[in-house]
Enzyme design. Structure first.
Site, PDB file in Angstrom:
ATOM      1  N   TYR A   1      47.739  25.827  12.476  1.00 32.71           N
ATOM      2  CA  TYR A   1      47.264  24.763  13.367  1.00 32.71           C
ATOM      3  C   TYR A   1      48.219  24.422  14.506  1.00 32.71           C
ATOM      4  O   TYR A   1      47.780  24.089  15.596  1.00 32.71           O
ATOM      5  CB  TYR A   1      46.888  23.513  12.549  1.00 32.71           C
ATOM      6  CG  TYR A   1      45.581  23.698  11.811  1.00 32.71           C
ATOM      7  CD1 TYR A   1      45.493  24.544  10.707  1.00 32.71           C
ATOM      8  CD2 TYR A   1      44.421  23.077  12.227  1.00 32.71           C
ATOM      9  CE1 TYR A   1      44.298  24.750  10.043  1.00 32.71           C
ATOM     10  CE2 TYR A   1      43.218  23.266  11.563  1.00 32.71           C
ATOM     11  CZ  TYR A   1      43.163  24.100  10.474  1.00 32.71           C
ATOM     12  OH  TYR A   1      41.976  24.305   9.824  1.00 32.71           O
TER      13      TYR A   1
ATOM     14  N   HIS B   1      46.105  18.834  12.413  1.00 36.48           N
ATOM     15  CA  HIS B   1      46.911  19.765  11.624  1.00 36.48           C
ATOM     16  C   HIS B   1      46.985  19.260  10.174  1.00 36.48           C
ATOM     17  O   HIS B   1      47.502  18.152   9.954  1.00 36.48           O
ATOM     18  CB  HIS B   1      48.317  19.824  12.230  1.00 36.48           C
ATOM     19  CG  HIS B   1      49.194  20.868  11.613  1.00 36.48           C
ATOM     20  ND1 HIS B   1      48.881  21.537  10.455  1.00 36.48           N
ATOM     21  CD2 HIS B   1      50.385  21.373  12.006  1.00 36.48           C
ATOM     22  CE1 HIS B   1      49.832  22.385  10.168  1.00 36.48           C
ATOM     23  NE2 HIS B   1      50.761  22.315  11.092  1.00 36.48           N
TER      24      HIS B   1
ATOM     25  N   HIS C   1      35.595  25.917  15.601  1.00 40.52           N
ATOM     26  CA  HIS C   1      35.298  24.483  15.809  1.00 40.52           C
ATOM     27  C   HIS C   1      35.383  24.105  17.294  1.00 40.52           C
ATOM     28  O   HIS C   1      35.862  23.021  17.644  1.00 40.52           O
ATOM     29  CB  HIS C   1      36.262  23.595  15.006  1.00 40.52           C
ATOM     30  CG  HIS C   1      36.128  23.742  13.527  1.00 40.52           C
ATOM     31  ND1 HIS C   1      35.349  22.918  12.753  1.00 40.52           N
ATOM     32  CD2 HIS C   1      36.672  24.638  12.666  1.00 40.52           C
ATOM     33  CE1 HIS C   1      35.425  23.282  11.484  1.00 40.52           C
ATOM     34  NE2 HIS C   1      36.223  24.333  11.400  1.00 40.52           N
TER      35      HIS C   1
ATOM     36  N   ASN D   1      35.859  19.368   6.135  1.00 44.62           N
ATOM     37  CA  ASN D   1      34.510  19.830   6.477  1.00 44.62           C
ATOM     38  C   ASN D   1      33.482  18.957   5.774  1.00 44.62           C
ATOM     39  O   ASN D   1      33.827  18.159   4.918  1.00 44.62           O
ATOM     40  CB  ASN D   1      34.319  21.285   6.033  1.00 44.62           C
ATOM     41  CG  ASN D   1      34.957  22.287   6.984  1.00 44.62           C
ATOM     42  OD1 ASN D   1      35.231  21.985   8.137  1.00 44.62           O
ATOM     43  ND2 ASN D   1      35.187  23.487   6.496  1.00 44.62           N
TER      44      ASN D   1
HETATM   45 FE1  HDD Z   1      40.509  25.307  10.230  1.00 46.82          FE
HETATM   46  C1  HDD Z   1      40.249  24.082  13.373  1.00 46.82           C
HETATM   47  C2  HDD Z   1      38.639  22.661   9.045  1.00 46.82           C
HETATM   48  C3  HDD Z   1      40.399  26.748   7.095  1.00 46.82           C
HETATM   49  C4  HDD Z   1      42.632  27.644  11.266  1.00 46.82           C
HETATM   50  N1  HDD Z   1      39.607  23.694  11.042  1.00 46.82           N
HETATM   51  C5  HDD Z   1      39.623  23.368  12.369  1.00 46.82           C
HETATM   52  C6  HDD Z   1      38.894  22.157  12.576  1.00 46.82           C
HETATM   53  C7  HDD Z   1      38.431  21.765  11.351  1.00 46.82           C
HETATM   54  C8  HDD Z   1      38.894  22.728  10.392  1.00 46.82           C
HETATM   55  C9  HDD Z   1      37.597  20.544  11.039  1.00 46.82           C
HETATM   56  C10 HDD Z   1      38.662  21.467  13.898  1.00 46.82           C
HETATM   57  C11 HDD Z   1      39.781  20.538  14.232  1.00 46.82           C
HETATM   58  C12 HDD Z   1      39.450  19.759  15.470  1.00 46.82           C
HETATM   59  O1  HDD Z   1      38.472  19.001  15.453  1.00 46.82           O
HETATM   60  O2  HDD Z   1      40.176  19.906  16.454  1.00 46.82           O
HETATM   61  N2  HDD Z   1      39.624  24.840   8.441  1.00 46.82           N
HETATM   62  C13 HDD Z   1      38.995  23.660   8.144  1.00 46.82           C
HETATM   63  C14 HDD Z   1      38.756  23.597   6.722  1.00 46.82           C
HETATM   64  C15 HDD Z   1      39.232  24.762   6.182  1.00 46.82           C
HETATM   65  C16 HDD Z   1      39.796  25.525   7.259  1.00 46.82           C
HETATM   66  C17 HDD Z   1      38.115  22.429   6.010  1.00 46.82           C
HETATM   67  C18 HDD Z   1      39.239  25.202   4.758  1.00 46.82           C
HETATM   68  C19 HDD Z   1      39.259  24.414   3.754  1.00 46.82           C
HETATM   69  N3  HDD Z   1      41.311  26.921   9.348  1.00 46.82           N
HETATM   70  C20 HDD Z   1      41.193  27.326   8.045  1.00 46.82           C
HETATM   71  C21 HDD Z   1      42.068  28.443   7.793  1.00 46.82           C
HETATM   72  C22 HDD Z   1      42.722  28.692   8.980  1.00 46.82           C
HETATM   73  C23 HDD Z   1      42.225  27.731   9.935  1.00 46.82           C
HETATM   74  C24 HDD Z   1      42.216  29.161   6.473  1.00 46.82           C
HETATM   75  C25 HDD Z   1      43.745  29.732   9.293  1.00 46.82           C
HETATM   76  C26 HDD Z   1      44.660  30.131   8.479  1.00 46.82           C
HETATM   77  N4  HDD Z   1      41.224  25.823  12.018  1.00 46.82           N
HETATM   78  C27 HDD Z   1      42.140  26.803  12.205  1.00 46.82           C
HETATM   79  C28 HDD Z   1      42.653  26.875  13.627  1.00 46.82           C
HETATM   80  C29 HDD Z   1      41.902  25.696  14.302  1.00 46.82           C
HETATM   81  C30 HDD Z   1      41.038  25.160  13.178  1.00 46.82           C
HETATM   82  C31 HDD Z   1      42.544  28.212  14.255  1.00 46.82           C
HETATM   83  C32 HDD Z   1      41.161  25.974  15.600  1.00 46.82           C
HETATM   84  C33 HDD Z   1      41.487  24.843  16.514  1.00 46.82           C
HETATM   85  C34 HDD Z   1      42.546  24.115  15.848  1.00 46.82           C
HETATM   86  O3  HDD Z   1      42.832  24.694  14.658  1.00 46.82           O
HETATM   87  O4  HDD Z   1      43.136  23.142  16.266  1.00 46.82           O
HETATM   88  O5  HDD Z   1      44.023  26.717  13.666  1.00 46.82           O
END
Ligand code: HDD
Length: 691
Positions: free
Chosen positions: A366, A343, A79, A152
């Site tokens: 997160y 988060h 993202h 999402n």
């Molecule tokens: Fe995630 C970012 C949505 C599964 C780990 N995720 C991130 C963002 C969104 C989502 C919208 C952007 C946030 C922003 O605008 O700063 N993610 C989802 C949805 C998931 C999902 C709807 C499943 C239903 N994500 C998911 C899993 C993991 C992550 C299973 C790890 C175990 N996601 C992350 C992250 C991010 C992230 C690596 C990258 C940047 C952040 O968190 O702040 O931690």
């Protein structure tokens, strides 16, 4: 202490007022170093002689360069490309029966929000209109702390357990040996992952559908995806799923247009959102919840803990509970949009988790990711991340600490400070985790109830209109057509065979692959709510190109423009050159685009001005004919003044019986055809041109 005693009252402006303390304008100010020293020279570094070496002593040069050298922070691991806006949320009626969450009780209360939309796979500088899932993250700044709904635009996910998330992302990101392709899922490693992880079957149907190429961030749904819990004051819990429903309906681009836009305007979505807010066309989304009583947990043919399953709205209705309005652009992209940290674990009393194994893993990831992205554990102090209610605890120090904590005490329990800051009971607003009874062996396994990978993929396919199905066949054919491995192509065709024979065979044909041996299970269920054909269709905020040159019919075009404006539609003139163009009656209009800068893909609809001189002039330009042809091929509404029918004909468009093509017979009176044109614009696309 009563609940919320130490919480200031939050209103719509609370976050803005807090941010205002940190904003800085520089108009009329003297240039200084970061130490406040006034600077007299910013063009030339300090040198030993005009042609001599630069001196270390030049502190202003050193400071300026050092800061510049460290201006970038790591982009988000997923993202990375996003765009955000401020707004507020208001609940329609008190939700006390279901949840004690304070911001869901009082319809008069406006809770400030910050929303960041994103693509998943691309880097920060990638295009907006790529085929991808869109992130939809909302931070509610409530009196009880920040609540983050990190969702999402698709209600299900690729995988069932967070331990697989790094694998999924490694597969979709550019391939590591050559960093190709950028922001694309059409490559071998992604489809290899899909073929070998069939739990992704349902999600891949959404990913390949029109949902993955939205027309606008203002025209897409949002979903919390996981099952969460609402808990009321009496401690009664219900399973819930969150939905955001855009007031403008759910609309998408067509694939050819999405690809062209990635070149013509890679910022198409962020520009659209920014402009809409600047113009006062505030995007609105209604918040809905689906609820299942805990007693009914096992009454469905899906497991409520499985994030690859949705709850069909026809079985579990969506209760609309409030509305969010986005009404303010950010002041500074980096400070706000880039530094915001969401988060799913940021909750408030009345909202709790479920045992969905994908959600459980997210609860770790997160905070962890912000430590490297935002450089340490104090990212909650960055202005955009601060709650608007007070926060106190015994955490201290760390990189970039801003707070100056008074006194010697930084531990609990203590006598020196009367035990402050002290935990408070749930009746005083202290968060209490839902006391779910849990009993089980420690195992690394998945429940059998998660093992049906295909029924809801079939449900999704069954719910699509013929047009949407056609798009999906084309999208599969495109994506897999870019895959080099024949084995992977064949494996995916086999996977599709478990969903629908026609789909699998059509894709196989386009790939030159074998028909599948697999057969789908008998699933007849469909959910009309999933088809974009059944969405709201409104004309307002649409954008129309008016193609005109000198000698256009002045009365007609001003009539059309007035009428469009009354319906909330924006019209912009595209001509052979910029500047004023003169109508047949001597009036003038300004062209904002030329045939070089203003492509049809930047607009929702086209109007070709009447007036013989304008039509004759544009007919000579192949760019004008291409503009008209492309708008028509992308199934957009096309209006034309009387003489402009010639231009349509020259572009190969037969105006008789062409759906969504309206020729205005009388250039002075636009009422009848005008309404038809507006309806045609609201329709978004004229799919029956495809058939
Ligand atoms: Fe995630 C970012 C949505 C599964 C780990 N995720 C991130 C963002 C969104 C989502 C919208 C952007 C946030 C922003 O605008 O700063 N993610 C989802 C949805 C998931 C999902 C709807 C499943 C239903 N994500 C998911 C899993 C993991 C992550 C299973 C790890 C175990 N996601 C992350 C992250 C991010 C992230 C690596 C990258 C940047 C952040 O968190 O702040 O931690």
């Amino acid at each position: 202490m009563k609940k919320n005693d130490n919480h200031q009252s939050v209103n719509e402006n609370s976050k803005d007022q807090q941010l205002e303390q940190f904003r800085s304008g520089h108009d009329g100010e003297a240039l200084t170093t970061n130490q406040g020293l006034r600077v007299s020279e910013d063009e030339h570094s300090l040198k030993a002689g005009e042609r001599g070496p630069t001196l270390m002593e030049d502190f202003h040069f050193r400071e300026k360069m050092t800061h510049f050298d460290h201006e970038r922070i790591p982009e988000r691991i997923v993202h990375a490309r996003g765009f955000a806006a401020h707004g507020y949320f208001q609940v329609y009626e008190p939700m006390a029966e279901y949840t004690k969450a304070g911001f869901l009780q009082d319809p008069a209360k406006k809770t400030p929000v910050f929303v960041r939309f994103s693509t998943v796979a691309g880097s920060r500088g990638s295009g907006d209109t790529v085929r991808d899932v869109r992130g939809f993250s909302t931070k509610f700044y409530t009196e009880e702390g920040n609540y983050d709904l990190v969702g999402n635009n698709i209600p299900v996910f690729f995988i069932q357990d967070a331990i697989k998330f790094p694998d999924l992302i490694h597969a979709v990101k550019p391939e590591p040996h050559n960093e190709i392709p950028q922001a694309q899922s059409a490559h071998d490693t992604f489809w290899d992952f899909i073929a070998n992880n069939t739990e992704s079957a349902h999600m891949i149907m959404w990913h390949i559908s029109d949902r993955a190429i939205p027309r606008s961030l203002r025209m897409m749904e949002g979903f919390g995806v996981h099952t969460f819990r609402f808990v009321n004051e009496q401690g009664k819990a219900r399973f819930i799923k969150f939905h955001w429903k855009p007031v403008l309906g759910v609309h998408s681009l067509v694939w050819d247009e999405a690809q062209k836009l990635a070149g013509k305007d890679p910022d198409f979505h962020r520009r659209d959102l920014f402009d809409a807010i600047e113009m006062g066309n505030y995007p609105e989304y209604e918040l809905g919840v689906q609820m299942i009583d805990e007693e009914d947990e096992f009454k469905f043919d899906f497991d409520v803990l499985d994030p690859t399953k949705l709850w069909p709205e026809e079985q579990v209705p969506v209760k609309i509970i409030g509305k969010m309005t986005l009404n303010q652009n950010v002041t500074n992209y980096f400070a706000e949009t880039e530094q915001v940290a969401f988060h799913p674990g940021h909750v408030v009393p009345g909202i709790d988790f479920s045992n969905d194994p994908l959600l459980q893993g997210r609860l770790f990831s997160y905070t962890d990711t912000q430590l490297s992205r935002l450089g340490g554990p104090n990212f909650h102090e960055i202005p955009i991340n601060r709650p608007v209610c007070p926060f106190h605890n015994n955490q201290r120090d760390g990189m970039h600490r801003m707070t100056i904590d008074r006194g010697p005490v930084a531990y609990h329990k203590n006598s020196m400070q009367n035990n402050d800051p002290k935990p408070v009971s749930p009746s005083e607003g202290g968060y209490e985790h839902y006391q779910e009874k849990v009993d089980g062996r420690k195992v690394q396994a998945r429940s059998d109830s998660f093992k049906d990978h295909y029924s809801q993929a079939i449900l999704f396919w069954n719910s699509m209109s013929d047009v949407e199905k056609q798009h999906m066949i084309q999208a599969f054919s495109f994506e897999l057509g870019k895959v080099k491995s024949k084995d992977i192509q064949q494996q995916v065709v086999e996977m599709l065979g478990n969903i629908d024979n026609f789909l699998a065979e059509q894709v196989a044909e386009s790939l030159g692959a074998k028909n599948p041996e697999s057969k789908p299970a008998e699933v007849t269920l469909s959910s009309p709510a999933l088809s974009q054909m059944n969405t709201a269709k409104l004309p307002n905020t649409r954008k129309v190109a008016i193609l005109a040159d000198h000698g256009f019919s002045g009365a007609e075009v001003s009539g059309v423009m007035d009428m469009l404006k009354k319906s909330g539609i924006t019209a912009e003139i595209v001509s052979k050159q910029l500047g004023m163009i003169k109508a047949d009656d001597g009036t003038e209009l300004e062209a904002q685009h030329t045939l070089l800068t203003g492509s049809s893909v930047l607009f929702d609809a086209l109007y070709v001005a009447g007036g013989q001189q304008s039509v004759d002039s544009l007919k000579q330009k192949k760019e004008a004919l291409y503009f008209v042809d492309e708008a028509f091929s992308h199934l957009k509404a096309v209006g034309a003044g009387k003489e402009a029918a010639e231009l349509l004909a020259a572009a190969g468009i037969g105006v008789e019986d062409a759906p969504g093509v309206i020729v205005f017979e009388n250039s002075k009176e636009v009422t009848g055809e005008g309404q038809a044109f507006i309806k045609a614009i609201a329709e978004h696309r004229h799919w029956n041109r495809m058939i």
